[in-house]
Design a protein around this motif. Sequence first.
Motif: not given
Length: 207
Positions: A28, A30-31, A68, A73, A76, A118
Amino acid sequence: MRSLFMFSLILIVLIPTQSHALGYLASSKKSGYVEVGFGITQFEYTDKYLSDYKIAPSPSVKLLFGGRIGRSHNTWLEFNYTYNGAYQTEDTTTIKDKVATYRSQSMAMGLKLTTAPHKKASAYLRLGAGRLMLENRQEYFTNNTNNLISNTYRTKLTNHGYVSIGADISLSRNARLGIEAQQMQYKLEGISLSDHSVMVTLTRYFK
């Protein structure tokens, strides 16, 4: 010390490049992220067994990589390396002055559970386990001089677990500033100890 540090750097470099190939960390915008932290650590050993000395907290630095898990989301997987700077004790009551210097460093893997990574502000919980290396250097000097007579250096490896809580705020689309408190639990020669750290962190997400 060098072997732990070099291994941690290899992890930091290789894991991001292999995350898509492994297929475990979802792709993604923001992975994953890298994080550095700076703060102080209070060693419980100094309070319990070095009570005759006034020992201030030691400086600490942390280097961390997170990825991730799946498509969530909020969960992690993290790998981290932490170095705790030196603190010293000095004994001048004998014919030899003795200076003992203590350091520690650790590598660990764990989970980060976060509320809203985020958004403008978020809170999180970290927990994990790894290996801790404790270093002890003892130097003997001629009484009241700087004349070094002898010195010894020892290291001990032990397992450790940690838990931390923190909060961060957004600085930009891919950067966050945070603060966290951590407790590390481990055993030293059969004695259970808990070290406490406070750190300011800077997190940078991959695009």
